[in-house]
Design a protein around this motif. Structure first.
Motif, PDB file in Angstrom:
ATOM      1  N   ILE A  76     -20.780   0.492   1.342  1.00 14.09           N
ATOM      2  CA  ILE A  76     -18.866   1.125   2.147  1.00 14.09           C
ATOM      3  C   ILE A  76     -19.537   1.278   3.484  1.00 14.09           C
ATOM      4  O   ILE A  76     -18.729   0.874   3.880  1.00 14.09           O
ATOM      5  CB  ILE A  76     -19.003   2.273   0.938  1.00 14.09           C
ATOM      6  CG1 ILE A  76     -18.850   1.886  -0.366  1.00 14.09           C
ATOM      7  CG2 ILE A  76     -17.668   2.921   1.445  1.00 14.09           C
ATOM      8  CD1 ILE A  76     -17.445   1.356  -0.903  1.00 14.09           C
ATOM      9  N   PRO A 198     -14.972  -1.333  -5.512  1.00 16.67           N
ATOM     10  CA  PRO A 198     -14.411  -0.589  -4.891  1.00 16.67           C
ATOM     11  C   PRO A 198     -13.686  -0.878  -4.084  1.00 16.67           C
ATOM     12  O   PRO A 198     -13.125  -2.428  -3.695  1.00 16.67           O
ATOM     13  CB  PRO A 198     -16.194  -0.913  -5.001  1.00 16.67           C
ATOM     14  CG  PRO A 198     -16.453  -1.347  -5.077  1.00 16.67           C
ATOM     15  CD  PRO A 198     -16.269  -2.428  -5.355  1.00 16.67           C
ATOM     16  N   ILE A 200     -11.257   0.564   0.140  1.00 14.97           N
ATOM     17  CA  ILE A 200     -11.108   1.660   0.873  1.00 14.97           C
ATOM     18  C   ILE A 200     -10.022   1.005   1.617  1.00 14.97           C
ATOM     19  O   ILE A 200      -9.776   0.411   1.882  1.00 14.97           O
ATOM     20  CB  ILE A 200     -13.158   1.060   1.074  1.00 14.97           C
ATOM     21  CG1 ILE A 200     -14.309   1.257   1.032  1.00 14.97           C
ATOM     22  CG2 ILE A 200     -12.660   2.324   3.020  1.00 14.97           C
ATOM     23  CD1 ILE A 200     -14.698  -0.020   2.175  1.00 14.97           C
ATOM     24  N   THR A 215     -11.251   6.371   2.857  1.00 12.42           N
ATOM     25  CA  THR A 215     -10.973   7.460   1.803  1.00 12.42           C
ATOM     26  C   THR A 215     -11.502   6.027   0.702  1.00 12.42           C
ATOM     27  O   THR A 215     -11.299   4.971   0.932  1.00 12.42           O
ATOM     28  CB  THR A 215      -9.598   8.315   1.156  1.00 12.42           C
ATOM     29  OG1 THR A 215      -8.681   6.514   1.198  1.00 12.42           O
ATOM     30  CG2 THR A 215      -9.110   8.570   1.884  1.00 12.42           C
ATOM     31  N   GLN A 216     -12.099   6.204   0.197  1.00 17.29           N
ATOM     32  CA  GLN A 216     -12.204   5.190  -0.843  1.00 17.29           C
ATOM     33  C   GLN A 216     -11.773   5.416  -2.925  1.00 17.29           C
ATOM     34  O   GLN A 216     -11.727   6.485  -3.135  1.00 17.29           O
ATOM     35  CB  GLN A 216     -14.361   5.039  -0.830  1.00 17.29           C
ATOM     36  CG  GLN A 216     -14.983   6.855  -1.594  1.00 17.29           C
ATOM     37  CD  GLN A 216     -15.962   6.068  -3.152  1.00 17.29           C
ATOM     38  OE1 GLN A 216     -17.285   5.604  -2.113  1.00 17.29           O
ATOM     39  NE2 GLN A 216     -15.492   6.028  -3.819  1.00 17.29           N
ATOM     40  N   ALA A 245      -7.810   4.611  -4.426  1.00 18.54           N
ATOM     41  CA  ALA A 245      -8.014   5.374  -2.760  1.00 18.54           C
ATOM     42  C   ALA A 245      -6.701   6.625  -2.668  1.00 18.54           C
ATOM     43  O   ALA A 245      -5.614   5.398  -2.421  1.00 18.54           O
ATOM     44  CB  ALA A 245      -8.656   4.102  -2.126  1.00 18.54           C
TER      45      ALA A 245
END
Length: 416
Positions: A76, A198, A200, A215-216, A245
């Motif tokens: 990240i 994931p 982001i 924000t993730q 997110a």
């Protein structure tokens, strides 16, 4: 299924459907002294360097407090490092008439019109060409603008030129001087995204005061058909990426990034409430897939607009036609419950040349079933002028198929 309100994420009072509340004290609730929480599920390559005591302080009650330093690197943080300097704030300037204060040597006030900020969004620098740099953002961020300013990562504010917009996909391209630009984002392949990976989001929630907020979350779903109408009454239709997110007003136009630091989407909207129940909704944001973005922005750079083919019909959803009208007017089989009714065919159009007639009910495009005019339009807009579109339809109780040569574009014919 209850209809949902989908609200563009622009930090502008004109988008009144979306209510924003800023939750206080969140950071305080997430921090705990003396402990570090590592969320590694789903994220790889997290590296935590050993804690090092820098100094020890003794206070009156003999408790010792150690000041420690920890260096955490993860997928990240590495992804954010690659793209963050390319993320900007976009300020929409419009004329505001106000009275100016008189100087001590003047006896009256004078009215003047000057450009004032009326809304803010986000954008990402995706290209540097010679002395210029190019930014992609949302159309609704720049809608109605009379001037544009861009705030770079270091706080530098520069003027921007609007190159082109496309209301249907909610995209716009801006150009700025490139002398202060040292980072350009890279687009990834949105077709390779997997649900659960994931995601982001980077942007300026609530405006440039919170610029480059990160924000993730994860990719919640793919190929979500998101429809809305902008302030000008133009239809917005996006085959979107859904993410949880956090996306808030001001995030509009900012990038959705994968763990490789590639832009896989441009954040555009979120569902705020259910229109049927009024229930608040969290964690349902939507982004325009990067593969769609790259196709659109190239056309905007080249001509300032997107050229789309026209069919030449006025449409109505079959589901909006009463059962009695279906039986007496359309005379389609009872088994046909979804499709698009041709209300009328305009003369000298591809539809007329292909033989389509009033009250035909279109049920398939290129062999794929469609249920609404929105789906038909989306399939049409994937085509280019000169392409062939195969339409399957019912005329009464008889199913037929025709090939339509898309020889006209929308500049020559505006479909209703």
């Amino acid at each position: 299924m209850a209809r949902k309100d989908v609200t563009p994420r622009k930090n502008n009072g004109s988008f009144k459907k979306f209510g924003v509340g800023l939750l206080g004290g969140v950071l305080g609730g997430m921090l705990s002294i003396g402990g570090i929480y590592y969320a590694t599920d789903g994220f790889n390559s997290s590296v935590v360097e050993p804690l090092t005591a820098e100094s020890t302080q003794t206070i009156d009650n003999d408790a010792e407090i150690s000041n420690v330093k920890v260096n955490v690197n993860s997928d990240i943080t590495n992804a954010v490092d690659k793209v963050q300097n390319a993320v900007v704030s976009v300020i929409n300037l419009q004329t505001s008439t106000q009275s100016q204060w008189s100087s001590p040597f003047e006896t009256q006030q004078n009215d003047s019109s000057e450009l004032q900020p009326t809304g803010e969004g986000s954008g990402v620098i995706y290209k540097k060409d010679g002395n210029d740099a190019y930014i992609v953002t949302n159309n609704h961020v720049v809608e109605g603008q009379e001037g544009l300013e861009v705030v770079l990562k270091d706080g530098t504010k520069v003027q921007a030129e609007l190159i082109g917009t496309d209301a249907y996909t909610d995209l716009a391209v801006l150009k700025i001087a490139g002398d202060k630009v040292d980072t350009v984002a890279t687009f990834g392949d949105s077709t390779s995204l997997k649900v659960g990976e994931p995601a982001i989001a980077i942007g300026s929630p609530l405006g440039s005061d919170y610029a480059n907020s990160v924000t993730q979350g994860i990719i919640s779903s793919l190929n979500r058909l998101v429809q809305n109408v902008n302030e000008s009454g133009q239809e917005i239709s996006i085959n979107a990426i859904q993410t949880d997110a956090a996306i808030n007003p001001g995030n509009s136009g900012g990038p959705l990034v994968n763990v490789a630091g590639q832009v896989v989407g441009i954040n555009s909207s979120k569902i705020a409430t259910s229109s049927s129940s009024g229930v608040s909704v969290e964690g349902m944001g939507f982004a325009i897939p990067s593969n769609d973005v790259t196709n659109i922005i190239q056309q905007l750079e080249d001509s300032g607009s997107v050229i789309r083919p026209a069919l030449g019909i006025s449409m109505l959803n079959l589901s909006e036609v009463s059962t009695q009208q279906q039986e007496r007017v359309l005379e389609v089989p009872a088994s046909v419950v979804n499709g698009v009714v041709v209300r009328y065919v305009e003369s000298a159009t591809p539809a007329e040349k292909a033989g389509l007639q009033q009250y035909d009910v279109i049920t398939k495009v290129d062999g794929e079933e469609i249920t609404s005019a929105t789906e038909l339009r989306a399939a049409l807009y994937k085509k280019s002028v000169g392409d062939i579109m195969e339409l399957t339809f019912y005329r009464g109780d008889e199913e037929q198929t025709v090939s339509v040569e898309l020889t006209l574009d929308q500049t020559a014919l505006n479909e209703q």
